[in-house]
Design an enzyme around this catalytic site. Structure first.
Site, PDB file in Angstrom:
ATOM      1  N   ARG A 160       4.811   5.258  -5.635  1.00 34.73           N
ATOM      2  CA  ARG A 160       4.432   5.378  -4.234  1.00 34.73           C
ATOM      3  C   ARG A 160       4.434   3.973  -3.659  1.00 34.73           C
ATOM      4  O   ARG A 160       3.524   3.205  -3.933  1.00 34.73           O
ATOM      5  CB  ARG A 160       3.039   5.994  -4.205  1.00 34.73           C
ATOM      6  CG  ARG A 160       2.472   6.314  -2.879  1.00 34.73           C
ATOM      7  CD  ARG A 160       0.986   6.569  -3.032  1.00 34.73           C
ATOM      8  NE  ARG A 160       0.232   5.326  -2.990  1.00 34.73           N
ATOM      9  CZ  ARG A 160      -0.958   5.137  -3.555  1.00 34.73           C
ATOM     10  NH1 ARG A 160      -1.523   6.089  -4.248  1.00 34.73           N
ATOM     11  NH2 ARG A 160      -1.573   3.988  -3.447  1.00 34.73           N
ATOM     12  N   HIS A 169      -1.563   5.366  -0.138  1.00 38.78           N
ATOM     13  CA  HIS A 169      -1.712   6.797  -0.420  1.00 38.78           C
ATOM     14  C   HIS A 169      -1.550   7.602   0.872  1.00 38.78           C
ATOM     15  O   HIS A 169      -0.771   8.537   0.951  1.00 38.78           O
ATOM     16  CB  HIS A 169      -3.083   7.054  -1.041  1.00 38.78           C
ATOM     17  CG  HIS A 169      -3.433   8.504  -1.139  1.00 38.78           C
ATOM     18  ND1 HIS A 169      -2.858   9.347  -2.062  1.00 38.78           N
ATOM     19  CD2 HIS A 169      -4.285   9.262  -0.405  1.00 38.78           C
ATOM     20  CE1 HIS A 169      -3.352  10.560  -1.900  1.00 38.78           C
ATOM     21  NE2 HIS A 169      -4.208  10.541  -0.897  1.00 38.78           N
ATOM     22  N   TYR A 188      -6.753  -2.474  -4.666  1.00 38.66           N
ATOM     23  CA  TYR A 188      -6.692  -2.035  -6.063  1.00 38.66           C
ATOM     24  C   TYR A 188      -5.366  -2.288  -6.762  1.00 38.66           C
ATOM     25  O   TYR A 188      -5.240  -2.021  -7.933  1.00 38.66           O
ATOM     26  CB  TYR A 188      -7.058  -0.549  -6.179  1.00 38.66           C
ATOM     27  CG  TYR A 188      -6.223   0.387  -5.334  1.00 38.66           C
ATOM     28  CD1 TYR A 188      -4.996   0.861  -5.783  1.00 38.66           C
ATOM     29  CD2 TYR A 188      -6.672   0.818  -4.087  1.00 38.66           C
ATOM     30  CE1 TYR A 188      -4.239   1.726  -5.016  1.00 38.66           C
ATOM     31  CE2 TYR A 188      -5.918   1.685  -3.307  1.00 38.66           C
ATOM     32  CZ  TYR A 188      -4.703   2.139  -3.777  1.00 38.66           C
ATOM     33  OH  TYR A 188      -3.960   2.995  -3.023  1.00 38.66           O
TER      34      TYR A 188
HETATM   35  C1  LIG Z   1      -9.784  18.992  -5.159  1.00 41.33           C
HETATM   36  C2  LIG Z   1      -9.554  17.712  -4.417  1.00 41.33           C
HETATM   37  N1  LIG Z   1     -10.245  16.603  -4.771  1.00 41.33           N
HETATM   38  C3  LIG Z   1     -10.071  15.450  -4.092  1.00 41.33           C
HETATM   39  C4  LIG Z   1      -9.205  15.399  -3.035  1.00 41.33           C
HETATM   40  C5  LIG Z   1      -9.027  14.104  -2.255  1.00 41.33           C
HETATM   41  N2  LIG Z   1      -7.695  13.538  -2.592  1.00 41.33           N
HETATM   42  C6  LIG Z   1      -6.640  13.738  -1.795  1.00 41.33           C
HETATM   43  S1  LIG Z   1      -5.220  13.145  -2.447  1.00 41.33           S
HETATM   44  C7  LIG Z   1      -6.018  12.558  -3.821  1.00 41.33           C
HETATM   45  C8  LIG Z   1      -5.223  11.882  -4.900  1.00 41.33           C
HETATM   46  C9  LIG Z   1      -4.136  12.752  -5.430  1.00 41.33           C
HETATM   47  O1  LIG Z   1      -3.344  12.071  -6.337  1.00 41.33           O
HETATM   48  P1  LIG Z   1      -2.072  12.710  -6.983  1.00 41.33           P
HETATM   49  O2  LIG Z   1      -2.348  14.095  -7.440  1.00 41.33           O
HETATM   50  O3  LIG Z   1      -1.542  11.771  -7.997  1.00 41.33           O
HETATM   51  O4  LIG Z   1      -1.034  12.876  -5.776  1.00 41.33           O
HETATM   52  P2  LIG Z   1      -0.379  11.772  -4.858  1.00 41.33           P
HETATM   53  O5  LIG Z   1      -1.130  11.802  -3.555  1.00 41.33           O
HETATM   54  O6  LIG Z   1      -0.436  10.454  -5.527  1.00 41.33           O
HETATM   55  O7  LIG Z   1       1.009  12.235  -4.637  1.00 41.33           O
HETATM   56  C10 LIG Z   1      -7.386  12.843  -3.734  1.00 41.33           C
HETATM   57  C11 LIG Z   1      -8.369  12.424  -4.744  1.00 41.33           C
HETATM   58  C12 LIG Z   1      -8.504  16.571  -2.703  1.00 41.33           C
HETATM   59  N3  LIG Z   1      -7.634  16.621  -1.684  1.00 41.33           N
HETATM   60  N4  LIG Z   1      -8.687  17.709  -3.402  1.00 41.33           N
END
Ligand SMILES: Cc1ncc(C[n+]2csc(CCOP(=O)(O)OP(=O)(O)O)c2C)c(N)n1
Lengths: 407, 330
Positions: free
Chosen positions: A291, A295, A304
């Site tokens: 990425r 985010h 970080y």
């Molecule tokens: C159940 C849940 N917990 C926390 C969140 C908050 N949150 C949104 S995106 C994220 C990180 C997700 O990381 P990843 O699965 O690696 O996907 P990426 O966004 O990096 O593509 C978090 C913690 C959420 N949307 N849903």
């Protein structure tokens, strides 16, 4: 087993040494990353050279007959997707969108997998699959409604077999599995693909979807984009084994593909979809990618992550890589790039104008579609809301609230 | 087609079983899913014999994963199926609570009506059977607070049969709370006599002095209360809500305008429970008719106790009669 990998397995906590812990964690991280690289299925190097080796032979045949025109198509998809994404980021900065989740750097993973799909396949995305949406023919402006705050979706999932974005991490992998179970019951030979991130791999729902899909041999491809981060948490906070290896414990194959190599992503996804169609059940594809941006627009990666990390990944840019390959193979001329540039600008303009023109929803939309069959409480509260709204009109008419501006 | 049938005397559990059988027969898209629902027929045997007759692809034993059960049911519904899933006991629905609340309840609205999720989640609920912990709870208010879900609970065999038919036919997700301590109570079921709509409350006893409102397992208790009160010359009306969401406030209002006193009885904790909602709305609607505050009888704000104490915790004859007396004393 090397000393380093022992450390990776079990970070040693030397008595009272806080500083030492940080050191151990850093070692852990680099070790995991180094170990990861050789396992990649790659067909195009970052320099744009075709790779042939024993590891990729099984997959390479899925793109053996690819034409220059198709390659240019993949390039066009990636460029336009990146342009759309950049426009959305800018629109957020200009206050037109509340939030944006950029896919910068993940174009190859999304376009490669998205172009592997057939029209009758069904996609269950997270909230970042703008490139896959593009491949499905979802008008990109429709993706912006939920980020602007005018709706919670914005497209008919059955119109393009592309389900609504899912914000709750991991939920959609179960929907994909259930849908795939239904496909199998119907005796259809279409396949289902579920997208999720490396962070999501820790969610119970993802584990449960692996269990269900394995037990029922569901025709589903799990496409994990390991972009190294879950907001601020590196992949090592989610797992101690490379993610693709998880599949083995559930009894289906997992493969790690170079997620910045559109050709490899196309080939591996086709292979996995073929397995699904042939009744061989689920597959886990881990697209190892990065990425490049934050985010979301609310995030601050400087808190970080090191700049050098991004720089290292920029050298592996998926778009640049295919461009180099196209140029080296004489598959394009200057006209192609110039036309594409113009097309990108036009897309940016169209998106910008469409977002600004997006009307706010009707206020009564609050009460629409809460239930398919209707519900007395919703009816009652809609009526109360209407009466309340109407009270302003009455006051305005009688001159009390003139100029309140509410209507 | 069911053969020409007259009324049958069936246990509540058996009535649900026959209702599921009918749904499986009439609509090839209906599926039964859950833990142990196949060969065993469910831990309460509600799905007994269904897998034998409809096969493993219609009556599906699932892995032990509640979120997975509901989440895959959502996917199947998106593909055009009508899954009826069983959560084995009330206390085990929580791993699936996320899927129910964030996905099942909202997808119709999020898709602006394009997607329908006709999923029924069956939950045997409530106490009174001497079970170990997490097997006796009444979490209906936790679901009723969520828009997009319908929450229903039959109190007798006939309703169990017909409400299940209606729940399966509904294009909305329905949380179907089955009063497990009434599973073995028998009642007349007429598979021909189509009843009123799913959300309609029913007056099960006419009275003039006070209205008792209940649903599911507490309706029978209220009948006992009314009988006991009758011996003291009090004439109580009983309203069986049948549906907690939507809730038939009109029926309660009609009754309260007649009797002027209301006592709500449910097993769930009183605090923030469905009785609180009923009391608030009825106070708003019937303020000038009420002779007494709306009183509630239910569980305490404490974990469901060990079985040896559950009779203390659950509303019983005396606690309800006591509330009746208090309401009548105003
Ligand atoms: C159940 C849940 N917990 C926390 C969140 C908050 N949150 C949104 S995106 C994220 C990180 C997700 O990381 P990843 O699965 O690696 O996907 P990426 O966004 O990096 O593509 C978090 C913690 C959420 N949307 N849903």
């Amino acid at each position: 087993m090397t000393v380093e990998s022992t450390a990776a397995r079990k970070p040693r906590r030397s008595a009272g040494s806080k500083a030492g812990t940080t050191g151990t964690e850093r070692t852990t991280r680099t070790t995991a990353r180094k170990a990861a690289e050789p396992e990649l299925v790659q067909l195009l190097t970052p320099e744009g050279k075709r790779v042939k080796n024993a590891k990729n032979a099984e997959y390479a045949k899925y793109v053996a007959g690819i034409t220059p025109e198709e390659l240019r198509g993949l390039y066009r998809d990636m460029v336009l997707t990146r342009r759309f994404d950049a426009e959305a980021t800018a629109l957020q900065r200009q206050g037109e969108l509340g939030l944006w989740a950029s896919l910068l750097g993940q174009e190859a993973a999304q376009i490669g997998s998205g172009r592997a799909l057939r029209d009758d396949d069904y996609v269950f995305p997270t909230y970042r699959e703008h490139g896959v949406a593009w491949c499905r023919g979802v008008d990109p402006t429709n993706l912006l409604g939920m980020f602007r705050g005018v709706n919670n979706g914005g497209w008919d999932p059955n119109g393009n077999n592309f389900h609504l974005y899912t914000i709750v991490i991991g939920s959609q992998t179960l929907h994909a599995t259930g849908y795939a179970m239904g496909v199998a019951k119907d005796g259809a030979d279409s396949a289902v693909i579920a997208y999720f991130g490396d962070g999501a791999s820790s969610q119970g729902d993802v584990a449960e979807s692996f269990t269900f899909s394995a037990v029922y041999n569901a025709p589903v491809v799990f496409f994990c984009q390991n972009n190294q981060w879950a907001i601020s948490e590196p992949t090592e906070k989610q797992t101690r084994v490379p993610l693709y290896q998880r599949a083995q414990g559930y009894g289906f194959p997992g493969v790690r593909v170079d997620g910045n190599d559109v050709l490899a992503c196309l080939a591996v996804t086709r292979w996995a979809l073929d397995r699904a169609r042939d009744g061989e059940g689920p597959t886990l594809v881990e697209a190892y990618t990065y990425r490049m941006g934050a985010h979301t627009t609310s995030d601050d990666p400087t808190k970080y992550r090191a700049d050098e990390e991004r720089e290292a990944w920029e050298a592996k840019d998926p778009i640049l890589r295919l461009r180099r390959h196209l140029e080296a193979s004489n598959h394009t001329d200057e006209g192609f790039f110039a036309e594409l540039e113009a097309e990108s600008e036009a897309l940016g303009r169209r998106v910008r104008e469409a977002v600004r023109a997006m009307p706010d929803p009707d206020r009564f939309a609050i009460f629409e579609h809460v239930y398919a069959d209707g519900h007395a409480l919703v009816d009652e509260e809609r009526a109360q809301f209407a009466a309340y709204q109407a009270s302003f009109a009455t006051e305005a008419e009688s001159g009390f609230a003139a100029g309140s501006g509410d209507n | 087609m069911a053969e020409t049938v007259t009324s049958k005397n069936l246990a509540l559990a058996k009535a649900i079983n026959e209702s599921l059988r009918r749904a499986l027969e009439e609509d090839p898209k209906v599926l039964i899913m859950g833990e142990d629902v196949g060969k065993l027929g469910g831990v309460f045997r509600v799905t007994d014999g269904l897998q034998k007759d409809f096969g493993e692809s219609r009556v599906i034993d699932t892995p032990l994963a509640e979120s997975g059960i509901v989440g895959t049911a959502i996917g199947l519904a998106l593909r055009g199926y009508r899954p009826v899933v069983e959560i084995q006991f009330d206390g085990f629905v929580f791993p699936a609570y996320d899927q129910i609340v964030t996905q099942l309840a909202k997808m119709h609205a999020r898709s602006l009506g394009k997607v329908k999720l006709p999923v029924v989640v069956r939950i045997p609920y409530g106490g009174g059977i001497g079970a170990v912990e997490h097997h006796s709870e009444s979490p209906e208010a936790l679901f009723a607070h969520v828009s997009g879900l319908k929450i229903v609970s039959p109190s007798n065999a006939s309703d169990a049969y017909w409400m299940m038919q209606q729940a399966i036919q509904s294009d909305d997700p329905v949380i179907f709370f089955e009063p497990k301590r009434r599973y073995w109570d028998k009642g007349e079921v007429n598979p021909e006599a189509i009843p009123g709509p799913l959300h309609r409350a029913q007056v099960v006893r006419e009275g003039t002095d006070l209205t008792l409102v209940a649903y599911g397992p507490m309706v029978k208790l209220c009948q006992e209360v009314a009988a006991a009160a009758a011996e003291e010359g009090k004439n109580l009306e009983i309203l069986d809500l049948r549906s907690v969401s939507p809730l038939d406030f009109d029926a309660i209002q009609t009754s309260v305008e007649k009797t002027r006193r209301l006592v709500v009885v449910h097993e769930a904790p009183v605090f923030f429970g469905s009785g609180a909602e009923i009391a608030a709305r009825i106070t708003e609607r019937c303020f000038y008719h009420l002779e007494a505050p709306v009183l509630r009888v239910g569980g305490y704000h404490a974990p469901y106790p060990p079985a040896r104490l559950e009779e203390e915790y659950l509303p019983g004859l005396d606690r309800v009669l006591d509330a009746v007396d208090r309401a009548l004393a105003y």
